[in-house]
Design a protein around this motif. Structure first.
Motif, PDB file in Angstrom:
ATOM      1  N   SER A   1      -5.918  -2.205  -1.092  1.00  0.00           N
ATOM      2  CA  SER A   1      -7.273  -1.809  -1.488  1.00  0.00           C
ATOM      3  C   SER A   1      -7.969  -0.968  -0.428  1.00  0.00           C
ATOM      4  CB  SER A   1      -8.127  -3.049  -1.781  1.00  0.00           C
ATOM      5  OG  SER A   1      -8.485  -3.707  -0.576  1.00  0.00           O
ATOM      6  N   GLY A   2      -7.295  -0.722   0.694  1.00  0.00           N
ATOM      7  CA  GLY A   2      -7.889   0.063   1.762  1.00  0.00           C
ATOM      8  C   GLY A   2      -7.685   1.555   1.547  1.00  0.00           C
ATOM      9  N   ILE A   3      -7.239   2.249   2.582  1.00  0.00           N
ATOM     10  CA  ILE A   3      -7.010   3.696   2.485  1.00  0.00           C
ATOM     11  C   ILE A   3      -5.768   3.948   1.634  1.00  0.00           C
ATOM     12  CG2 ILE A   3      -6.451   5.777   3.806  1.00  0.00           C
ATOM     13  CD1 ILE A   3      -7.928   4.508   6.182  1.00  0.00           C
ATOM     14  N   PRO A   4      -5.831   4.842   0.645  1.00  0.00           N
ATOM     15  CA  PRO A   4      -4.651   5.138  -0.172  1.00  0.00           C
ATOM     16  C   PRO A   4      -3.462   5.575   0.677  1.00  0.00           C
ATOM     17  CG  PRO A   4      -6.609   6.089  -1.167  1.00  0.00           C
ATOM     18  CD  PRO A   4      -7.013   5.591   0.186  1.00  0.00           C
ATOM     19  N   PHE A   5      -2.283   5.135   0.277  1.00  0.00           N
ATOM     20  CA  PHE A   5      -1.052   5.408   1.017  1.00  0.00           C
ATOM     21  C   PHE A   5      -0.853   6.907   1.245  1.00  0.00           C
ATOM     22  CE2 PHE A   5       3.675   5.547   1.323  1.00  0.00           C
ATOM     23  CZ  PHE A   5       3.829   4.661   2.389  1.00  0.00           C
TER      24      PHE A   5
ATOM     25  N   TYR B   1       5.023  -4.864   4.558  1.00  0.00           N
ATOM     26  CA  TYR B   1       5.333  -6.289   4.571  1.00  0.00           C
ATOM     27  C   TYR B   1       4.964  -6.908   3.229  1.00  0.00           C
ATOM     28  CZ  TYR B   1       5.568  -5.530   9.604  1.00  0.00           C
ATOM     29  OH  TYR B   1       5.899  -5.055  10.843  1.00  0.00           O
ATOM     30  N   GLY B   2       5.759  -7.885   2.820  1.00  0.00           N
ATOM     31  CA  GLY B   2       5.458  -8.600   1.599  1.00  0.00           C
ATOM     32  C   GLY B   2       5.980  -7.903   0.362  1.00  0.00           C
ATOM     33  N   HIS B   3       5.185  -7.970  -0.707  1.00  0.00           N
ATOM     34  CA  HIS B   3       5.598  -7.433  -2.012  1.00  0.00           C
ATOM     35  C   HIS B   3       4.398  -6.744  -2.663  1.00  0.00           C
ATOM     36  CE1 HIS B   3       7.377  -7.177  -5.996  1.00  0.00           C
ATOM     37  NE2 HIS B   3       6.311  -7.784  -6.487  1.00  0.00           N
ATOM     38  N   TYR B   4       4.600  -5.502  -3.072  1.00  0.00           N
ATOM     39  CA  TYR B   4       3.510  -4.775  -3.729  1.00  0.00           C
ATOM     40  C   TYR B   4       3.512  -5.097  -5.221  1.00  0.00           C
ATOM     41  CZ  TYR B   4       0.627  -0.943  -5.496  1.00  0.00           C
ATOM     42  OH  TYR B   4      -0.357  -0.209  -6.132  1.00  0.00           O
ATOM     43  N   ALA B   5       2.550  -5.889  -5.638  1.00  0.00           N
ATOM     44  CA  ALA B   5       2.440  -6.289  -7.043  1.00  0.00           C
ATOM     45  C   ALA B   5       1.497  -5.380  -7.821  1.00  0.00           C
ATOM     46  CB  ALA B   5       1.940  -7.730  -7.131  1.00  0.00           C
ATOM     47  N   GLY B   6       0.881  -4.429  -7.126  1.00  0.00           N
ATOM     48  CA  GLY B   6      -0.107  -3.574  -7.772  1.00  0.00           C
ATOM     49  C   GLY B   6      -1.467  -4.244  -7.800  1.00  0.00           C
ATOM     50  N   PRO B   7      -2.500  -3.519  -8.193  1.00  0.00           N
ATOM     51  CA  PRO B   7      -3.856  -4.084  -8.232  1.00  0.00           C
ATOM     52  C   PRO B   7      -3.997  -5.147  -9.307  1.00  0.00           C
ATOM     53  CG  PRO B   7      -3.879  -1.668  -8.301  1.00  0.00           C
ATOM     54  CD  PRO B   7      -2.478  -2.092  -8.572  1.00  0.00           C
TER      55      PRO B   7
ATOM     56  N   GLN C   1      -0.784   2.593  -7.138  1.00  0.00           N
ATOM     57  CA  GLN C   1      -0.280   3.651  -6.259  1.00  0.00           C
ATOM     58  C   GLN C   1       1.235   3.787  -6.437  1.00  0.00           C
ATOM     59  OE1 GLN C   1      -2.183   3.794  -2.175  1.00  0.00           O
ATOM     60  NE2 GLN C   1      -2.884   1.753  -2.797  1.00  0.00           N
ATOM     61  N   ALA C   2       1.634   4.806  -7.163  1.00  0.00           N
ATOM     62  CA  ALA C   2       3.059   5.021  -7.427  1.00  0.00           C
ATOM     63  C   ALA C   2       3.831   5.285  -6.140  1.00  0.00           C
ATOM     64  CB  ALA C   2       3.231   6.185  -8.403  1.00  0.00           C
ATOM     65  N   ASP C   3       3.231   6.021  -5.202  1.00  0.00           N
ATOM     66  CA  ASP C   3       3.930   6.322  -3.953  1.00  0.00           C
ATOM     67  C   ASP C   3       4.110   5.081  -3.087  1.00  0.00           C
ATOM     68  OD1 ASP C   3       1.204   6.149  -3.476  1.00  0.00           O
ATOM     69  OD2 ASP C   3       1.096   7.924  -2.195  1.00  0.00           O
ATOM     70  N   LEU C   4       3.140   4.178  -3.106  1.00  0.00           N
ATOM     71  CA  LEU C   4       3.268   2.933  -2.356  1.00  0.00           C
ATOM     72  C   LEU C   4       4.334   2.041  -2.985  1.00  0.00           C
ATOM     73  CD1 LEU C   4       2.319   1.120  -0.063  1.00  0.00           C
ATOM     74  CD2 LEU C   4       0.486   0.281  -1.554  1.00  0.00           C
ATOM     75  N   ARG C   5       4.364   1.988  -4.312  1.00  0.00           N
ATOM     76  CA  ARG C   5       5.389   1.205  -4.998  1.00  0.00           C
ATOM     77  C   ARG C   5       6.776   1.753  -4.671  1.00  0.00           C
ATOM     78  NH1 ARG C   5       5.229  -2.538  -8.748  1.00  0.00           N
ATOM     79  NH2 ARG C   5       3.020  -2.208  -9.228  1.00  0.00           N
ATOM     80  N   ALA C   6       6.902   3.080  -4.643  1.00  0.00           N
ATOM     81  CA  ALA C   6       8.186   3.707  -4.324  1.00  0.00           C
ATOM     82  C   ALA C   6       8.601   3.398  -2.890  1.00  0.00           C
ATOM     83  CB  ALA C   6       8.102   5.217  -4.542  1.00  0.00           C
ATOM     84  N   ALA C   7       7.623   3.388  -1.977  1.00  0.00           N
ATOM     85  CA  ALA C   7       7.925   3.097  -0.577  1.00  0.00           C
ATOM     86  C   ALA C   7       8.420   1.660  -0.410  1.00  0.00           C
ATOM     87  CB  ALA C   7       6.688   3.333   0.284  1.00  0.00           C
TER      88      ALA C   7
END
Length: 369
Positions: free
Chosen positions: A286-290, A303-309, A318-324
């Motif tokens: 929820s901070g600065i976009p990737f 770190y952890g798991h990106y579950a999305g908002p 954030q598609a790019d964060l999910r891809a990362a």
């Protein structure tokens, strides 16, 4: 002579009874901690305080086991350079969340927190009736319920909770967190900022508080909280807070449960400040976009798991964060943080500035299993 000595003894007893408790004693009382031997000992015998202390102890014990102890172990093992950094910490959109600021950055020399929530008056529980004290303590537990349970404040609820009793504003909550985190308050002063970012005791468009305290590291540290509007328009109309931050020099940044405000065009000024004036940025999604962490300027660790908002903010996927997260093996995250507060579905993004990295130090790789 005997009469005089008796009179003096009675006077000294009265002075002791009527002594104004220190800020640290007030904080311990509000936090449900032992105040034996202080001027607050008599009011701590009230059943309302006994109930408050017992209930708060149960809630804090759960938080300690589930969150704080995990963070204290994980940070020095995984992000030791951030954990030990004494640089100022900028925690935008924080509200009174000193709790997680201190858990992640216990060595910061200065904590700069801000929010739309009012500062309030310096707490003094002795001026309240027993009924008012009881109501204030109960209301405080209500205000703290969300952050103790989920790791973040619910802004709409907090706006109501922090204005319902005579112990209003963010100051009582800051007191509780400081005391419960093992800090000892030395001085509390209501302050404000001029338009050029200088501290003032005069009436200000940016009211705040400065708390000096002895931290768990054994060093004196400073906590600032200011009430301010961080939108581009708000900063343009009232630049004092950002000017104050700029004068602190290069620091570190933290963002958690920030309503995805820095994803919006209306909050580019504060976003750009953090991108240009922080050595490390630790945040949930929820901070600065990737996308704004340019590869040429930042080293990214996940770190952890990106579950999305969560559904309320689903437009900020954030598609790019999910891809990362999919492209590399993220490090373990044994605790929850942000809106996705359950362990196993939380994510933490750690950005380290290549441009601002100290010349004598190599950028440390995160330790992962």
């Amino acid at each position: 002579m005997k009469l005089f000595i008796h009179f003096l003894a009675v006077l000294l007893v009265q002075i002791h009874v009527q002594a104004v408790p220190s800020a640290d004693e007030q904080a311990r009382f509000l936090a449900g901690l032992n105040v034996d031997g202080s001027a607050l000992e008599p009011v701590a015998r009230e059943q309302a305080w006994q109930d408050h202390a017992a209930e708060f102890h149960r809630a804090w014990s759960d938080l300690e086991e589930r969150q704080l102890a995990q963070i204290r172990t994980w940070m020095p093992n995984s992000l030791v350079s951030i954990y030990s950094d004494p640089s100022p910490l900028f925690y935008m959109f924080s509200g009174p969340d000193f709790l997680y600021a201190n858990a992640f950055y216990p060595n910061a020399s200065t904590y700069v927190l801000c929010g739309r929530e009012p500062v309030g008056m310096i707490p003094d529980v002795t001026v309240l009736s027993s009924e008012a004290r009881s109501a204030a303590l109960k209301n405080m537990r209500t205000a703290l319920n969300a952050i103790l349970s989920f790791s973040f404040f619910i802004t709409a609820d907090m706006k109501t909770d922090l204005t319902q009793t005579q112990l209003s504003g963010t100051l009582p909550i800051l007191y509780v967190f400081l005391s419960r985190m093992g800090c000892r308050i030395e001085e509390v002063k209501l302050v404000g900022l001029t338009a050029t970012g200088d501290l003032t005791e005069e009436k200000s468009k940016t009211p705040g508080v400065r708390i000096t305290f002895l931290g768990t590291t054994g060093k004196t540290q400073t906590l600032y909280y200011f009430t301010t509007d961080l939108s581009n328009w708000g900063i343009k109309a009232n630049p004092g807070f950002m000017q104050f931050c700029d004068k602190q020099g290069v620091g570190n940044g933290f963002a958690k449960a920030a309503s995805y405000l820095m994803h919006l065009n209306e909050f580019t000024t504060v976003r750009d400040f953090l991108l240009n004036k922080t050595r490390h940025m630790l945040q949930d999604d929820s901070g600065i976009p990737f996308q704004f962490f340019k590869q040429s300027d930042w080293m990214m660790s996940l770190y952890g798991h990106y579950a999305g908002p969560i559904d309320l903010f689903k437009q900020h996927e954030q598609a790019d964060l999910r891809a990362a997260f999919a492209a590399e093996k993220p490090g373990d995250l044994p605790f929850g943080v942000g809106y996705q507060w359950r362990p196993g579905v939380s994510s933490l993004v750690v950005a380290t500035s290549i441009r601002l990295a100290p010349k004598a130090e190599a950028v440390a790789e995160p330790v992962t299993d």
